[in-house]
Design an enzyme around this catalytic site. Structure first.
Site, mmCIF file in Angstrom:
data_model
loop_
_atom_site.group_PDB
_atom_site.id
_atom_site.type_symbol
_atom_site.label_atom_id
_atom_site.label_comp_id
_atom_site.label_asym_id
_atom_site.label_seq_id
_atom_site.Cartn_x
_atom_site.Cartn_y
_atom_site.Cartn_z
ATOM 1 N N HIS A 12 0.814 -1.200 0.000
ATOM 2 C CA HIS A 12 0.000 0.000 0.000
ATOM 3 C C HIS A 12 0.852 1.257 0.000
ATOM 4 O O HIS A 12 0.477 2.271 -0.594
ATOM 5 C CB HIS A 12 -1.073 0.046 1.092
ATOM 6 C CG HIS A 12 -2.183 0.976 0.660
ATOM 7 N ND1 HIS A 12 -3.172 0.597 -0.212
ATOM 8 C CD2 HIS A 12 -2.391 2.292 0.885
ATOM 9 C CE1 HIS A 12 -3.953 1.631 -0.499
ATOM 10 N NE2 HIS A 12 -3.496 2.682 0.160
ATOM 11 N N TYR A 22 1.367 5.109 -2.674
ATOM 12 C CA TYR A 22 1.687 6.520 -2.410
ATOM 13 C C TYR A 22 3.014 6.900 -3.049
ATOM 14 O O TYR A 22 3.222 8.065 -3.387
ATOM 15 C CB TYR A 22 1.627 6.824 -0.905
ATOM 16 C CG TYR A 22 0.211 6.587 -0.418
ATOM 17 C CD1 TYR A 22 -0.818 7.379 -0.898
ATOM 18 C CD2 TYR A 22 -0.102 5.521 0.416
ATOM 19 C CE1 TYR A 22 -2.130 7.128 -0.559
ATOM 20 C CE2 TYR A 22 -1.415 5.264 0.776
ATOM 21 C CZ TYR A 22 -2.427 6.065 0.279
ATOM 22 O OH TYR A 22 -3.727 5.814 0.608
ATOM 23 N N PHE A 74 -8.638 1.127 -8.798
ATOM 24 C CA PHE A 74 -7.248 1.535 -8.988
ATOM 25 C C PHE A 74 -6.948 2.094 -10.386
ATOM 26 O O PHE A 74 -5.911 2.716 -10.574
ATOM 27 C CB PHE A 74 -6.246 0.486 -8.514
ATOM 28 C CG PHE A 74 -6.151 -0.812 -9.239
ATOM 29 C CD1 PHE A 74 -5.626 -0.892 -10.502
ATOM 30 C CD2 PHE A 74 -6.512 -1.986 -8.596
ATOM 31 C CE1 PHE A 74 -5.488 -2.111 -11.139
ATOM 32 C CE2 PHE A 74 -6.384 -3.215 -9.218
ATOM 33 C CZ PHE A 74 -5.870 -3.274 -10.508
ATOM 34 N N HIS A 75 -7.883 1.916 -11.332
ATOM 35 C CA HIS A 75 -7.645 2.622 -12.597
ATOM 36 C C HIS A 75 -8.029 4.102 -12.470
ATOM 37 O O HIS A 75 -7.633 4.915 -13.302
ATOM 38 C CB HIS A 75 -8.367 1.934 -13.750
ATOM 39 C CG HIS A 75 -7.608 0.713 -14.222
ATOM 40 N ND1 HIS A 75 -7.736 -0.519 -13.634
ATOM 41 C CD2 HIS A 75 -6.663 0.566 -15.190
ATOM 42 C CE1 HIS A 75 -6.921 -1.377 -14.227
ATOM 43 N NE2 HIS A 75 -6.256 -0.744 -15.169
HETATM 44 FE FE1 HAS Z 1 -6.330 2.022 -3.002
HETATM 45 C C1 HAS Z 1 -6.627 -1.417 -3.192
HETATM 46 C C2 HAS Z 1 -7.980 2.007 -0.015
HETATM 47 C C3 HAS Z 1 -5.747 5.408 -2.646
HETATM 48 C C4 HAS Z 1 -4.180 1.923 -5.679
HETATM 49 N N1 HAS Z 1 -5.586 0.546 -4.225
HETATM 50 C C5 HAS Z 1 -5.863 -0.802 -4.153
HETATM 51 C C6 HAS Z 1 -5.187 -1.474 -5.221
HETATM 52 C C7 HAS Z 1 -4.455 -0.539 -5.901
HETATM 53 C C8 HAS Z 1 -4.717 0.729 -5.262
HETATM 54 C C9 HAS Z 1 -3.531 -0.780 -7.082
HETATM 55 O O1 HAS Z 1 -8.730 -0.031 2.128
HETATM 56 C C10 HAS Z 1 -5.293 -2.961 -5.560
HETATM 57 C C11 HAS Z 1 -4.194 -3.782 -4.980
HETATM 58 C C12 HAS Z 1 -4.358 -5.217 -5.424
HETATM 59 O O2 HAS Z 1 -3.893 -5.544 -6.518
HETATM 60 O O3 HAS Z 1 -4.995 -5.982 -4.702
HETATM 61 N N2 HAS Z 1 -6.834 3.438 -1.626
HETATM 62 C C13 HAS Z 1 -7.541 3.227 -0.492
HETATM 63 C C14 HAS Z 1 -7.734 4.491 0.202
HETATM 64 C C15 HAS Z 1 -7.102 5.454 -0.546
HETATM 65 C C16 HAS Z 1 -6.522 4.768 -1.676
HETATM 66 C C17 HAS Z 1 -8.475 4.728 1.469
HETATM 67 N N3 HAS Z 1 -5.207 3.394 -3.975
HETATM 68 C C18 HAS Z 1 -5.085 4.725 -3.649
HETATM 69 C C19 HAS Z 1 -4.160 5.365 -4.545
HETATM 70 C C20 HAS Z 1 -3.716 4.379 -5.408
HETATM 71 C C21 HAS Z 1 -4.383 3.151 -5.037
HETATM 72 C C22 HAS Z 1 -3.767 6.819 -4.485
HETATM 73 C C23 HAS Z 1 -2.739 4.439 -6.524
HETATM 74 C C24 HAS Z 1 -2.046 5.478 -6.842
HETATM 75 N N4 HAS Z 1 -7.167 0.579 -1.848
HETATM 76 C C25 HAS Z 1 -7.732 0.782 -0.633
HETATM 77 C C26 HAS Z 1 -8.062 -0.525 -0.038
HETATM 78 C C27 HAS Z 1 -7.660 -1.506 -0.926
HETATM 79 C C28 HAS Z 1 -7.110 -0.778 -2.068
HETATM 80 C C29 HAS Z 1 -8.679 -0.787 1.272
HETATM 81 C C30 HAS Z 1 -7.756 -3.034 -0.766
HETATM 82 C C31 HAS Z 1 -9.037 -3.550 -1.231
HETATM 83 C C32 HAS Z 1 -9.087 -5.054 -1.305
HETATM 84 O O4 HAS Z 1 -10.069 -5.603 -0.806
HETATM 85 O O5 HAS Z 1 -8.209 -5.711 -1.861
HETATM 86 C C33 HAS Z 1 -7.000 6.931 -0.181
HETATM 87 O O6 HAS Z 1 -5.661 7.360 -0.190
HETATM 88 C C34 HAS Z 1 -7.817 7.793 -1.081
HETATM 89 C C35 HAS Z 1 -7.885 9.215 -0.581
HETATM 90 C C36 HAS Z 1 -8.288 10.134 -1.694
HETATM 91 C C37 HAS Z 1 -9.211 11.064 -1.631
HETATM 92 C C38 HAS Z 1 -9.521 11.866 -2.877
HETATM 93 C C39 HAS Z 1 -9.063 13.304 -2.783
HETATM 94 C C40 HAS Z 1 -9.365 13.994 -4.073
HETATM 95 C C41 HAS Z 1 -8.511 14.838 -4.732
HETATM 96 C C42 HAS Z 1 -8.954 15.437 -6.033
HETATM 97 C C43 HAS Z 1 -9.536 16.831 -5.848
HETATM 98 C C44 HAS Z 1 -9.889 17.408 -7.170
HETATM 99 C C45 HAS Z 1 -9.789 18.712 -7.511
HETATM 100 C C46 HAS Z 1 -10.054 19.102 -8.926
HETATM 101 C C47 HAS Z 1 -9.348 19.775 -6.587
HETATM 102 C C48 HAS Z 1 -9.977 11.333 -0.407
HETATM 103 C C49 HAS Z 1 -7.183 15.219 -4.190
HETATM 104 C C50 HAS Z 1 -11.456 19.570 -9.136
HETATM 105 C C51 HAS Z 1 -11.574 19.872 -10.572
HETATM 106 C C52 HAS Z 1 -12.613 19.575 -11.371
HETATM 107 C C53 HAS Z 1 -12.555 19.842 -12.831
HETATM 108 C C54 HAS Z 1 -13.873 18.984 -10.818
#
Ligand code: HAS
Length: 565
Positions: free
Chosen positions: A218, A222, A373-374
């Site tokens: 995990h 990051y 994850f995509h």
């Molecule tokens: Fe995840 C599984 C939980 C973030 C990648 N994750 C995966 C796997 C991958 C992956 C590859 O809790 C699969 C692994 C495998 O092969 O088995 N993930 C999270 C959580 C976050 C998270 C809580 N993951 C990521 C990131 C990844 C990534 C980043 C890749 C870079 N993930 C999990 C969990 C699993 C998991 C479990 C296991 C599940 C299982 O059962 O196997 C957090 O870090 C996410 C926090 C993000 C936010 C979003 C903030 C939004 C932003 C955008 C703002 C937009 C603006 C623009 C300002 C709260 C910053 C506005 C403009 C406009 C035009 C509208």
């Protein structure tokens, strides 16, 4: 900033090799959607097996491309902000270790001897060269950290009261996370898997291997994300025509990643019976902790974009959205970064669903996961990587972008593809569609007794999204390699856009030092991982012999040795 030829060459190779390999990675991505939608109902195509293709797809796109890019971008960032080049010998040694490692692993995968996916869970056994290759790639990527740390200490001596540039903090935080988390996977590979794959040890402790893998796994996500975050904080506000809303917010977010990125790996093991509930609950809570820096980022970057929009002449509450340079071909990085941010809203929200142990029961190992994850790794991460690769190459070589209009459209096309693709996968996951399965052989084959018609629309959506993503990927190759083939127009230089801060808060020593954060990081890690590792060692059950993906009978020592020849 002018840089030496050797340093330029290093960065070109570090960007060019993984981008060239990406052609294999992206092709196998498309093939996944083709197999899964039942267009192909066979186990292999063009002499490449389904799992072999999936392994190539995951390893090249998620490990090789991201690691090479992080090192190249780290070199560029550190050199640019310190106005000095990193040590040549260390940088080239690191490069060659990474290249040799990638070559060994690529050989093992392409020859069909390591179809073990990018997670290489035992008891599936890969060729020893696969593990050795992974270890060399990782060790190679460690080396620059020690050199950058030396440069940082020297710079700090002369600039004690000056705030360390945000991009430098981000780069060091990222590689410290990488170093710490890869210690676990290095142990897994060198001590558990290699001797077992060689046939020197008859069995392996699967739970321990999985726990060590996810200690790494995990934090790995990051490590993928932080280069994009560095761009969001230090580059995006400037090219949007504004300023970074708060410099301190960026520092807090980056240091929080140091605390929370690693001790959350057990959230990938909610379904592993050997790990007890208390640890799952604790690491589940820490997982919500690691979302905090992303929420800070969402608000800070949204405020920075609002400021930019208003400076560009917007009116009304949300009018600023209309005054941003979405299609400006001279500021094309904006398009790549804004599309990534947009996708990350959905990637982040689906991550929060995964983090709840109860909801995880519904989505674990279903198509929902690649849907999540995509929108993260193939969203902000991939778009930042390809946008910045084109940018670094073109500015450092002094060549103009080939097909600049297409270049600015690529991220939007990619985003539309990912949204359709991930909608299909997420919807499918919620109605039980499994991940990592060649559905065309059974569930998506109307002639098969297991045919499941509910998954026809979901896999078709993923196929349509996959075709659009593939098209965007091909256009990226045309632009990137087309730029390489163009004639030089001006003297190349290393130049990164630098955002000023709107609120440039006074230097607070806590947010300009690594020591307190490193101590806290170790403390949380010990609390979060000691019981998990004790469980993994105590409740491991019988050790597992070696298996290959094509055979339900374990491999014997003799056949392992002959397979390895
Ligand atoms: Fe995840 C599984 C939980 C973030 C990648 N994750 C995966 C796997 C991958 C992956 C590859 O809790 C699969 C692994 C495998 O092969 O088995 N993930 C999270 C959580 C976050 C998270 C809580 N993951 C990521 C990131 C990844 C990534 C980043 C890749 C870079 N993930 C999990 C969990 C699993 C998991 C479990 C296991 C599940 C299982 O059962 O196997 C957090 O870090 C996410 C926090 C993000 C936010 C979003 C903030 C939004 C932003 C955008 C703002 C937009 C603006 C623009 C300002 C709260 C910053 C506005 C403009 C406009 C035009 C509208």
């Amino acid at each position: 900033m002018q840089i030496s030829k050797s340093f330029k060459r290093l960065i070109y190779w570090q960007l060019g090799i993984p981008v060239a390999l990406l052609s294999i990675g992206i092709y196998h991505g498309l093939m996944q959607t083709v197999y899964r939608a039942g267009v192909l109902r066979q186990s292999a195509f063009a002499k490449l097996d389904y799992y072999q293709g999936l392994t190539l797809h995951g390893v090249i796109n998620a490990v090789v491309l991201t690691t090479f890019f992080a090192v190249a971008f780290g070199h560029a960032t550190i050199a640019y902000y310190f106005k000095r080049e990193p040590n040549k010998k260390v940088s080239w040694l690191s490069f060659w270790l990474m290249v040799i490692g990638t070559g060994l692993a690529a050989w093992a995968m392409l020859s069909g001897k390591a179809s073990v996916l990018y997670t290489f869970y035992p008891p599936l056994k890969g060729h020893p060269f696969f593990y050795l290759g992974a270890a060399l790639l990782i060790v190679g990527s460690w080396l620059p950290l020690f050199d950058w740390a030396r440069m940082y200490v020297q710079w700090k001596k002369n600039n004690e009261q000056v705030k360390t540039p945000l991009a430098v903090i981000g780069t060091l935080v990222n590689f410290i996370i990488w170093f710490v988390c890869t210690l676990a996977v290095a142990y897994e590979v060198l001590v558990l898997l290699l001797p077992w794959a060689m046939g020197w040890k008859p069995t392996v402790n699967v739970t321990l291997a999985r726990t060590l893998f996810w200690f790494f796994g995990h934090a790995l996500v990051y490590f993928w994300l932080l280069p994009a975050y560095i761009m969001f904080y230090t580059i995006l506000p400037k090219i949007a025509g504004g300023k970074l809303f708060s410099d301190l917010a960026g520092r807090i977010a980056l240091f929080l990643f140091l605390l929370f990125s690693v001790p959350v790996g057990v959230h990938h093991q909610f379904s592993d019976p050997s790990i007890t509930k208390g640890i799952k609950l604790f690491q589940g809570l820490l997982t919500y902790g690691v979302a905090i820096p992303s929420f800070i980022t969402a608000f800070t970057i949204a405020a920075s974009l609002e400021y930019a929009g208003r400076r560009n002449g917007s009116k009304g509450l949300l009018g600023f959205f209309r005054k941003l340079p979405y299609l400006d071909k001279d500021r094309y990085l904006f398009a790549y970064l804004i599309c990534g941010l947009f996708l990350f809203i959905f990637g982040g929200l689906t991550g929060l669903v995964n983090a709840s142990a109860q909801l995880n029961n519904v989505v674990h190992n279903t198509a929902w996961l690649p849907g999540h994850f995509h929108m993260t790794v193939a969203g902000p991460v991939f778009l930042a990587i390809i946008g910045m690769s084109t940018y670094l190459y073109s500015t450092m070589s002094g060549k103009k972008i080939f097909l600049p209009r297409i270049n600015v459209i690529i991220p939007y096309l990619w985003t539309i593809g990912v949204l359709i693709f991930s909608t299909g996968l997420s919807w499918g996951g919620l109605i039980g569609e499994p991940r990592r399965t060649n559905l065309g052989m059974t569930y998506l084959n109307p002639q098969h007794e297991l045919f499941t018609p509910e998954w026809v629309p979901t896999t078709l959506l993923a196929l349509v999204g996959g075709i659009i993503m593939f098209t965007a990927g091909v256009l990226f190759f045309v632009v990137f390699f087309g730029t390489m083939l163009k004639a030089k127009k001006e003297e190349g230089k290393l130049e990164l856009p630098v955002s000023e801060a709107l609120h440039d808060e006074e230097r607070i020593p806590l947010f300009d030092k690594f020591k307190p954060w490193l101590v806290t990081m170790v403390f949380i890690l010990v609390i979060a991982y000691t019981p998990a590792l004790i469980d993994a060692v105590k409740n491991n059950g019988a050790g597992a012999p070696r298996f290959t993906p094509d055979n339900p009978v374990p491999v014997t020592t003799e056949s392992t040795l002959s397979n390895n020849k």
